[in-house]
Design an enzyme around this catalytic site. Structure first.
Site, short mmCIF file in Angstrom:
data_model
loop_
_atom_site.label_atom_id
_atom_site.label_comp_id
_atom_site.label_asym_id
_atom_site.label_seq_id
_atom_site.Cartn_x
_atom_site.Cartn_y
_atom_site.Cartn_z
N SER A 146 58.05 -7.93 6.13
CA SER A 146 58.77 -9.30 5.94
C SER A 146 58.48 -10.29 7.30
O SER A 146 57.42 -10.47 7.70
CB SER A 146 60.30 -9.11 5.47
OG SER A 146 60.91 -10.51 5.04
N ASP A 222 59.73 -8.73 -6.12
CA ASP A 222 60.54 -9.21 -4.80
C ASP A 222 61.07 -10.56 -4.98
O ASP A 222 60.59 -11.54 -5.45
CB ASP A 222 59.35 -9.20 -3.73
CG ASP A 222 60.04 -9.57 -2.33
OD1 ASP A 222 61.01 -10.24 -2.16
OD2 ASP A 222 59.31 -8.95 -1.32
N HIS A 255 62.00 -6.28 -2.48
CA HIS A 255 61.83 -6.35 -0.75
C HIS A 255 62.60 -5.41 0.00
O HIS A 255 62.76 -5.40 0.97
CB HIS A 255 62.40 -7.80 -0.52
CG HIS A 255 62.01 -8.35 0.65
ND1 HIS A 255 60.88 -8.88 0.78
CD2 HIS A 255 62.58 -8.66 1.82
CE1 HIS A 255 60.60 -9.25 2.00
NE2 HIS A 255 61.79 -9.16 2.86
#
Length: 277
Positions: A146, A222, A255
């Site tokens: 991320s 995600d 995620h």
């Protein structure tokens, strides 16, 4: 001076956490080091892992399951915290700015400029510290998740010859064009969007002088895929520039670290192949 604050045996190696005073950040910082069993016999290459928003050095070492694969391949894992911390270090409301959200940039705007220099810390100070104090070679790879995936891509692209491999999970590939990045870059660097481009992988890949192959895994489930991550932006820029990129869209994955744990073994193998050359 480095102080060891945690020590555990793990897959015949050692999972340790250390604390030191960072000159780049002007505060005490924690970083985790996994020493594989091969490190007892001689220097090993190093894979740096950069974590995402809200994380510390603990998330990766307790959730990713990476030590097993690092032990198999003889790779040292280094995972720093995600920002400067402590009294006197500026902070902000919300999870996506300030402490826990350093964004791997060198801030130039007040009040952030004094402490928020994570780019310098990760790309210069930390490797110098690792290579001076641990059985590490100068063979380096870099990866992250991320915000940390953004950091890994930017640092690799901006430092040709310094890293032998790069990969990312769910990276913020175009921070200058999504809300997380616009908020962080606007705060840390000021309103000049031209200045933001030096920390935008989609911009950097267009003129990268080294064609270091990029591996990215992205979960199709995600929740941030459409709003914050948009990996197709980097894929299109890489294709136009002739830069080697493998983007693997993984059905059903979100995620979280469940996603990272599912594919971290393949990423470590990707790095190990380059680091052992």
């Amino acid at each position: 001076m480095i102080e060891r604050t945690e020590h555990r045996a793990c897959f015949a190696g050692q999972q340790n956490v250390y604390r030191h005073e960072s000159s780049a950040l002007g505060c005490a910082m924690n970083f985790a080091v996994y020493l594989p069993p091969q490190a007892a016999d001689g220097p090993c290459p190093v894979l740096y892992w950069l974590s995402g928003l809200t994380c510390t050095e603990q998330n990766f070492i307790t959730k990713a399951g990476a030590q097993r694969y690092a032990a198999e391949h003889g790779v040292i894992l280094v995972a720093p915290d995600t920002s400067p911390r402590g009294e006197g270090v500026p902070d902000a409301e919300g999870y996506d700015l300030g402490q826990g959200a350093g964004f791997y940039v060198d801030a130039t705007a007040l009040p952030w400029a004094r402490h928020y220099r994570m780019y310098d810390y990760v790309s210069r100070e930390l490797p110098e510290l690792i290579e001076a104090n641990f059985p590490a070679t100068s063979a380096r790879g870099i990866s992250g998740h991320s915000m940390g995936g953004h950091g890994a891509l930017v640092i690799a692209l901006r430092n040709p010859g310094r890293y032998r491999s790069v990969s990312a999970f769910s990276p913020i590939v175009a921070p200058s064009q999504v809300p997380w990045g616009e908020k962080a870059l606007g705060a840390y660097l000021g309103p000049d969007r031209e200045a933001w481009k030096q920390y935008d992988a989609t911009e950097l890949v267009k003129s990268a002088t080294e064609k270091l192959p990029i591996l990215i895994d992205q979960g199709e489930a995600d929740e941030f895929l459409e709003s914050q991550l948009q990996p197709w932006r980097l894929r299109e820029a890489a294709e136009a520039a002739g830069h080697p990129l493998v983007l693997r869209m993984q059905p059903g994955y979100d995620h979280s670290y469940y996603f990272i744990a599912s594919f971290i073994g393949e990423h470590i193998a990707h790095h190990a192949a380059a680091l052992r050359v």
